[in-house]
Write an enzyme that holds these catalytic residues in place. Structure first.
Site, PDB file in Angstrom:
ATOM      1  N   THR A   1       0.862  -1.191   0.000  1.00  0.00           N
ATOM      2  CA  THR A   1       0.000   0.000   0.000  1.00  0.00           C
ATOM      3  C   THR A   1       0.899   1.243   0.000  1.00  0.00           C
ATOM      4  O   THR A   1       1.322   1.684  -1.061  1.00  0.00           O
ATOM      5  CB  THR A   1      -0.972   0.011   1.206  1.00  0.00           C
ATOM      6  OG1 THR A   1      -0.236  -0.121   2.422  1.00  0.00           O
ATOM      7  CG2 THR A   1      -1.975  -1.130   1.102  1.00  0.00           C
TER       8      THR A   1
ATOM      9  N   GLU B   1       7.208   5.045   6.747  1.00  0.00           N
ATOM     10  CA  GLU B   1       6.690   6.098   5.875  1.00  0.00           C
ATOM     11  C   GLU B   1       7.574   7.334   5.978  1.00  0.00           C
ATOM     12  O   GLU B   1       7.714   7.921   7.045  1.00  0.00           O
ATOM     13  CB  GLU B   1       5.235   6.382   6.235  1.00  0.00           C
ATOM     14  CG  GLU B   1       4.377   5.181   5.854  1.00  0.00           C
ATOM     15  CD  GLU B   1       2.927   5.276   6.272  1.00  0.00           C
ATOM     16  OE1 GLU B   1       2.583   6.169   7.056  1.00  0.00           O
ATOM     17  OE2 GLU B   1       2.137   4.441   5.794  1.00  0.00           O
TER      18      GLU B   1
ATOM     19  N   THR C   1      -1.474  -1.559   8.271  1.00  0.00           N
ATOM     20  CA  THR C   1      -1.651  -3.003   8.397  1.00  0.00           C
ATOM     21  C   THR C   1      -0.380  -3.749   8.022  1.00  0.00           C
ATOM     22  O   THR C   1       0.265  -3.439   7.034  1.00  0.00           O
ATOM     23  CB  THR C   1      -2.782  -3.463   7.469  1.00  0.00           C
ATOM     24  OG1 THR C   1      -3.990  -2.943   7.973  1.00  0.00           O
ATOM     25  CG2 THR C   1      -2.866  -4.981   7.411  1.00  0.00           C
TER      26      THR C   1
END
Lengths: 386, 386
Positions: free
Chosen positions: B144, B258, B178
């Site tokens: 993702t 991230e 997740t």
């Protein structure tokens, strides 16, 4: 609102900060004041915290002066205790009071020796600068990464004033953002009552911003009541006013989060107990993903329910409603219909309210304050020390 | 390193993601495999997690297929359980296996209904695409916000292969990121042994990145052992290899945080117990101020000792040494002499090591992995949902 009677304030530049900005401050009560204080629970407590605790015990809660420096936390230093003790002594000598009536506190970088000579050398000019109108100058001088000075005022009846100042930035986990808070009143309040009130008030103020649990090495909040007004207040009314002053100061810290643009209020209702409500509120308030969503004006309730879900509190997700700015975005654990564009506009406001309601579970409520989380936070903290 | 025998992989675009990128994947074992799994402990567990648990129990740990979608977490949705059940059934029908041998998992936005028809409609093309060489394509498709696909491989002796893939970004508190992990092996290993090994290995891998405690609604790690090699391994050797694969995958998640630029390894030594060492390591790893300091190549040991100080573990600060990249910056709780410029250069590396040593206290050790914390994190998470 007028300042409480019987206090004087001074601040000077003593060369502790690298930049020339007042870094040494003194708050003096003309008569020794009844005092109460709360301190960091960090295992690594800075030298001034250790000395403050010792003095507070030795003086049985009677305090004449608060000595505050910014620019150096006097923590994890070889000479720390000696510096905090000797600089307190210098204040006591200048004011002709017992040393245990002097409470030192420090904020700034840790692990760097604090030069006592800078403080003792500046003592004559500091004491000479004492002035009943110096309150705001001290509020300015205690700031570090704060963008704005933080003060709050209240009165109780006609005769009593309360004035508080604080510094600190409400970060995600504000481990190094030392919180200092000083509240002065001229009310006549016994020390024991003051201690009990501060303990209760701190729970719904400084311990209800997302600071709690991640305490810096130097945190301290002190309340002084010197009785100069001669007025004995109704204690319930006084406690209410004191609590409001502490809440106002705490909210200002949350709002002035490093890089923050928004104050976020989190209300939890329907938990089984106050403790569980507090745990849920803290988990939501501490979530960086919730805080980044708020920065992006995104009513991302998935992040809210997820943060609640890992708080350690058991609840039925299908009984949860979540509201942003009063608009339900999640009903009974599922997405609610709402006007996304209209809500996004509402979330551009400088104050954002999130409500997390567990239906039918219990009477536990809690309110927390935090801030949004922007790129500015990283810029500030990526280069703070050097 | 070759892929384990007896597995096939497929991925297609089923229209679940907004952008046209493969979002529906299938991993099939030719014969049902002994399986072990660990799931999120979040109170809010997504529908696929609930169905996965149910199937795993019903099948007594025998698994034929893993069905994985990205783009929608199927969490906090009205139809979630029905969707997870019916799409599992579609897989079972296509593969002619009992439905309880199908384990579903999902990642993506929560609170948005997942359209089962998109998945069942794509089932024929998904099954048709099954291919022994499709491993890497599935590793790509489950990403993702990940910047890179994450895979790890090992062999045990001559006959046994292990291959793992994972997705997830190691954030400060990666509540919504997740973590999905799938490890396949052709070893002959009983399900009970596999469960015990996974439980031990997960503690020193996925639960030792700064993910732990802040679990998303959808986290799952599954290990399949289909015995297709016909080889029974020495269980100690097999566990070592399995642990290395899981550690490699977990470290890749931490490194791909991230916005992160650096992998940070935190070693704690000398705590009274493993539990206390782990608590200290986690507190340091979770500190945004430590992570921002690393981003700024700043050996700010004050933030390290402060984070340790609020971990809840009692220790004597005057017995603590702290090292960055092997260089002591704090000795016995006080600043050590070191070449600041030289160390700053060393901290520009893509891998940073922090050691926190309590001298003479105990034998408790722990190792955690995390990432630095950059402005990119805010950009990504301020606009993820919409």
């Amino acid at each position: 609102l007028k300042l409480p009677l019987g206090y004087r304030y001074a601040t000077v530049y003593a060369g502790i900060r690298k930049v020339e900005k007042n870094d040494l401050s003194l708050i003096v009560s003309d008569r020794p004041a009844n005092a109460a204080a709360v301190y960091t629970s960090n295992v690594v407590a800075a030298a001034p915290i250790q000395i403050a605790r010792k003095h507070m015990t030795a003086s049985r809660g009677l305090v004449k002066a608060l000595l505050i420096n910014a620019g150096n936390a006097n923590c994890a230093t070889r000479t720390g205790l000696a510096v905090a003790a000797s600089t307190s002594k210098a204040v006591a000598a200048a004011l002709a009071c017992p040393v245990e009536q002097v409470i030192p506190s420090s904020t700034g970088v840790i692990g760097v020796e604090l030069d006592a000579a800078k403080i003792t050398g500046a003592m004559p000019s500091l004491v000479a600068a004492l002035d009943a109108d110096g309150f705001q100058r001290v509020a300015d001088a205690i700031m570090t990464t704060d963008l704005v000075p933080k003060t709050a005022f209240a009165s109780v009846g006609k005769g009593i004033s309360i004035a508080g100042m604080t510094k600190g930035s409400g970060m995600i986990h504000p481990n190094m953002a030392t919180t200092l808070g000083y509240v002065m009143t001229d009310a006549v309040v016994p020390a024991a009552a003051l201690r009990a009130m501060l303990r209760r008030a701190i729970g719904v103020s400084y311990n209800s911003i997302s600071v709690d649990g991640d305490q810096s090495t130097n945190d301290i909040v002190v309340v002084l009541a010197n009785g100069a007004s001669g007025v004995k207040p109704d204690l319930a009314k006084f406690e209410k006013a004191l609590t409001e002053v502490l809440q106002s100061l705490a909210k200002q810290i949350a709002k002035d989060g490093e890089g923050a643009k928004k104050l976020v209020t989190i209300d939890v209702k329907g938990a089984k107990s106050t403790a569980e409500a507090t745990r849920l509120a803290r988990s939501i308030a501490n979530s960086p993903l919730v805080k980044t969503a708020i920065a992006g004006a995104d009513p991302n309730w998935g992040r809210i329910i997820c943060a609640a879900g890992y708080s350690g509190v058991k609840f039925d997700p299908l009984k949860v409603d979540i509201l942003f700015q009063g608009v339900a975005v999640c009903k009974s654990g599922l997405a609610a219909d709402f006007d996304e564009d209209a809500l996004k506009s509402k979330l551009d406001a400088s104050e954002v309210e999130i409500r997390f309601v567990i239906k039918g579970a219990g009477k536990g409520v809690a309110r927390f304050w935090t801030c949004d989380f922007t790129e500015g936070y990283i810029r500030i903290n990526g280069s703070y020390r050097t």
